[in-house]
Design a protein around this motif. Structure first.
Motif, PDB file in Angstrom:
ATOM      1  N   ARG A   1       0.809  -1.222   0.000  1.00  0.00           N
ATOM      2  CA  ARG A   1       0.000   0.000   0.000  1.00  0.00           C
ATOM      3  C   ARG A   1       0.844   1.275   0.000  1.00  0.00           C
ATOM      4  O   ARG A   1       0.293   2.372  -0.016  1.00  0.00           O
ATOM      5  CB  ARG A   1      -0.914   0.004   1.229  1.00  0.00           C
ATOM      6  CG  ARG A   1      -2.014  -1.045   1.167  1.00  0.00           C
ATOM      7  CD  ARG A   1      -3.000  -0.903   2.307  1.00  0.00           C
ATOM      8  NE  ARG A   1      -4.101  -1.843   2.185  1.00  0.00           N
ATOM      9  CZ  ARG A   1      -5.163  -1.892   2.982  1.00  0.00           C
ATOM     10  NH1 ARG A   1      -5.247  -1.019   3.979  1.00  0.00           N
ATOM     11  NH2 ARG A   1      -6.117  -2.776   2.795  1.00  0.00           N
TER      12      ARG A   1
ATOM     13  N   GLY B   1       1.735   5.283  -4.088  1.00  0.00           N
ATOM     14  CA  GLY B   1       0.752   6.352  -4.232  1.00  0.00           C
ATOM     15  C   GLY B   1       0.467   7.142  -2.970  1.00  0.00           C
ATOM     16  O   GLY B   1      -0.417   7.992  -2.963  1.00  0.00           O
TER      17      GLY B   1
ATOM     18  N   HIS C   1      -5.091   9.412 -10.621  1.00  0.00           N
ATOM     19  CA  HIS C   1      -5.182   9.497  -9.177  1.00  0.00           C
ATOM     20  C   HIS C   1      -4.801  10.926  -8.813  1.00  0.00           C
ATOM     21  O   HIS C   1      -4.132  11.608  -9.603  1.00  0.00           O
ATOM     22  CB  HIS C   1      -4.211   8.490  -8.544  1.00  0.00           C
ATOM     23  CG  HIS C   1      -4.317   8.344  -7.053  1.00  0.00           C
ATOM     24  ND1 HIS C   1      -3.675   9.194  -6.178  1.00  0.00           N
ATOM     25  CD2 HIS C   1      -4.967   7.434  -6.285  1.00  0.00           C
ATOM     26  CE1 HIS C   1      -3.930   8.809  -4.937  1.00  0.00           C
ATOM     27  NE2 HIS C   1      -4.708   7.752  -4.975  1.00  0.00           N
TER      28      HIS C   1
ATOM     29  N   GLU D   1      -8.371  -3.597  -7.816  1.00  0.00           N
ATOM     30  CA  GLU D   1      -8.052  -3.742  -6.393  1.00  0.00           C
ATOM     31  C   GLU D   1      -9.174  -3.083  -5.599  1.00  0.00           C
ATOM     32  O   GLU D   1      -9.163  -1.874  -5.390  1.00  0.00           O
ATOM     33  CB  GLU D   1      -6.698  -3.122  -6.057  1.00  0.00           C
ATOM     34  CG  GLU D   1      -5.530  -3.893  -6.659  1.00  0.00           C
ATOM     35  CD  GLU D   1      -4.224  -3.675  -5.914  1.00  0.00           C
ATOM     36  OE1 GLU D   1      -4.183  -2.761  -5.056  1.00  0.00           O
ATOM     37  OE2 GLU D   1      -3.266  -4.413  -6.182  1.00  0.00           O
TER      38      GLU D   1
ATOM     39  N   ALA E   1     -11.033   0.321  -6.586  1.00  0.00           N
ATOM     40  CA  ALA E   1     -10.054   1.046  -7.393  1.00  0.00           C
ATOM     41  C   ALA E   1      -9.315   0.062  -8.307  1.00  0.00           C
ATOM     42  O   ALA E   1      -9.782  -1.048  -8.554  1.00  0.00           O
ATOM     43  CB  ALA E   1      -9.095   1.799  -6.486  1.00  0.00           C
TER      44      ALA E   1
ATOM     45  N   VAL F   1      -5.092  -0.708 -10.323  1.00  0.00           N
ATOM     46  CA  VAL F   1      -3.668  -0.421 -10.451  1.00  0.00           C
ATOM     47  C   VAL F   1      -3.283  -0.654 -11.904  1.00  0.00           C
ATOM     48  O   VAL F   1      -3.749  -1.613 -12.525  1.00  0.00           O
ATOM     49  CB  VAL F   1      -2.822  -1.327  -9.527  1.00  0.00           C
ATOM     50  CG1 VAL F   1      -1.346  -1.230  -9.875  1.00  0.00           C
ATOM     51  CG2 VAL F   1      -3.035  -0.952  -8.073  1.00  0.00           C
TER      52      VAL F   1
ATOM     53  N   GLN G   1       4.264   0.464 -11.057  1.00  0.00           N
ATOM     54  CA  GLN G   1       2.817   0.541 -10.984  1.00  0.00           C
ATOM     55  C   GLN G   1       2.372   1.919 -10.510  1.00  0.00           C
ATOM     56  O   GLN G   1       3.128   2.650  -9.876  1.00  0.00           O
ATOM     57  CB  GLN G   1       2.280  -0.530 -10.033  1.00  0.00           C
ATOM     58  CG  GLN G   1       2.565  -1.946 -10.491  1.00  0.00           C
ATOM     59  CD  GLN G   1       2.048  -2.982  -9.517  1.00  0.00           C
ATOM     60  OE1 GLN G   1       1.726  -2.674  -8.377  1.00  0.00           O
ATOM     61  NE2 GLN G   1       1.958  -4.224  -9.957  1.00  0.00           N
TER      62      GLN G   1
ATOM     63  N   PRO H   1      -1.438   3.756  -8.905  1.00  0.00           N
ATOM     64  CA  PRO H   1      -2.816   3.482  -8.487  1.00  0.00           C
ATOM     65  C   PRO H   1      -3.815   4.262  -9.343  1.00  0.00           C
ATOM     66  O   PRO H   1      -3.521   5.355  -9.832  1.00  0.00           O
ATOM     67  CB  PRO H   1      -2.830   3.976  -7.040  1.00  0.00           C
ATOM     68  CG  PRO H   1      -1.827   5.086  -7.028  1.00  0.00           C
ATOM     69  CD  PRO H   1      -0.742   4.683  -7.994  1.00  0.00           C
TER      70      PRO H   1
ATOM     71  N   SER I   1      -7.649   5.748  -8.920  1.00  0.00           N
ATOM     72  CA  SER I   1      -8.732   5.960  -7.968  1.00  0.00           C
ATOM     73  C   SER I   1     -10.033   5.415  -8.544  1.00  0.00           C
ATOM     74  O   SER I   1     -10.208   5.301  -9.763  1.00  0.00           O
ATOM     75  CB  SER I   1      -8.879   7.453  -7.652  1.00  0.00           C
ATOM     76  OG  SER I   1      -9.336   8.151  -8.795  1.00  0.00           O
TER      77      SER I   1
END
Length: 390
Positions: free
Chosen positions: A30, A33, A336, A352, A355, A357, A367, A369, A371
């Protein structure tokens, strides 16, 4: 190998290693981002959970072993074993998540992690105190090191591979096997040899010790903490979003608001609106220029950004909103509030939760992210239909 061991405690030790691996690797995953402060907090959390899982698994395994009834634990080696574990795990996670290395880099991280796990184990083993000496079979010591490194490599490789389904669960199992496989192989090669009654009694008397009962209590508390951390990690992200702005309609591709902190001060290097050909970055104390066609992604960091060209990230004086205004919107998209990506370089999209990736190509793929407010637009821009699985 497990002759004489308490099999219930053996199973518990494996479960704790897997739960700790799942939670720690999940926290590490996590980091992508997040703001600088959030990344540091997640790195610390991942390190603490992973090292606690490893250390707890080790001492559950010790409690499961058929050791002499009067065995005590010296406090100093026990604490040092945990510090070794935390240091090595933190370095490995920082390297893997921070640079997302290729095969060689992952192998080096696995080597570091495997050697660290083994060091923690053997330092902890020699924290045992009693009227006995401990001997090791050299070949089984070597085998335990090989198992730790090989399975740690598998865990890290799976964790970094975005194309592996359920990769977090699989990498957690591999991590658990790395820790427990190394431990029980080492225990297989360990021999407790009775010594004379006066053996090391003076040293033991002068050393701070813990009884097996006290170690059991400490391990029970740590088992609770690892399990609680695992359950908390499984809670939906929305539980922690009370202060987040309302979700935007994902079908409309609405503009994502940029936090005021990122707009508060003008960047010393403001881009001009319109389409540009190069982006200025800072490297080695000088300003260099990256052709726009080489840019894979741009990541916000306070008032500045980091530009990734497929090889590495370099700092840019532009704000994320300034970069968005200057770049060609037919090629670049704000996926994002802190990330812009170049659509021609997207090689993979993975869902995910609510959201997603995306992965960008290059010598060092990385990678970014997406949103949940941008998922529909990204899919549409990539030519994916609504029925396509992300």
């Amino acid at each position: 190998m497990l002759s004489g061991h308490n099999l219930y405690l053996v199973a518990l030790s494996l479960a704790i290693a897997v739960l700790g691996g799942y939670t720690g690797l999940g926290l590490a995953g996590r980091i992508l981002g997040k703001t600088d402060l959030q990344r540091r907090a997640l790195l610390v959390g991942a390190t603490v959970v992973l090292s606690t899982g490893i250390w707890t698994m080790h001492f559950i395994g010790m409690l499961a072993a058929p050791l002499p009834a009067d065995t005590a634990y010296l406090v100093l080696p026990t604490i040092v074993s945990f510090l070794i574990c935390a240091l090595v795990v933190g370095m490995s996670i920082f390297f893997v998540v921070g640079s997302r290395p290729g095969t060689l880099g992952t192998a080096l991280a696995a080597l570091l992690l495997g050697v660290g796990i083994c060091s923690m184990h053997y330092v902890g083993i020699h924290g045992l105190a009693g009227p006995f000496t401990i001997e090791h079979d050299p070949w089984k010591v070597l085998l335990s090191v090989v198992i730790a490194i090989a399975t740690a490599y598998g865990a890290l490789r799976i964790f970094l591979d975005p194309q592996v389904g359920l990769r977090l669960a699989i990498s957690a199992v591999a991590f658990g096997l790395a820790v427990s496989g190394m431990h029980y192989t080492a225990m297989w090669g360990m021999h407790v040899v009775p010594a004379s009654a006066g053996h090391d009694m003076a040293m033991m008397a002068a050393s701070l010790q813990m009884s097996s009962q006290l170690v059991s209590l400490v391990v029970a508390c740590l088992c609770f903490l690892v399990t609680a951390g695992f359950l908390l990690f499984l809670l939906p992200d929305q539980w922690g979003r009370a202060d987040s702005p309302p979700a935007l309609n994902s079908t409309e591709g609405a503009e994502i608001a940029v936090p005021r902190a990122m707009e508060r001060e003008a960047s010393p290097m403001q881009p001009q609106p319109g389409r540009i050909e190069r982006i200025p970055v800072e490297s080695g104390g000088a300003t260099q220029f990256i052709p726009v066609g080489d840019v894979r992604s741009i990541r916000a960091d306070a008032h500045y950004t980091w530009v990734h060209d497929g090889h590495r990230e370099r700092m840019c004086g532009w704000s994320i909103s300034g970069a968005e205004a200057a770049l060609d919107p037919t090629i670049f998209i704000r996926v994002h509030r802190s990330h812009i990506v170049a659509l021609p370089h997207v090689t993979l999209v993975r869902k995910e939760g609510d959201a997603a990736v995306v992965e960008l190509d290059g010598a060092n793929p990385h990678q970014a992210p997406v949103s949940r407010a941008r998922v529909a637009e990204v899919k549409a821009r990539l030519g994916l239909t609504r029925s396509s699985a992300v």
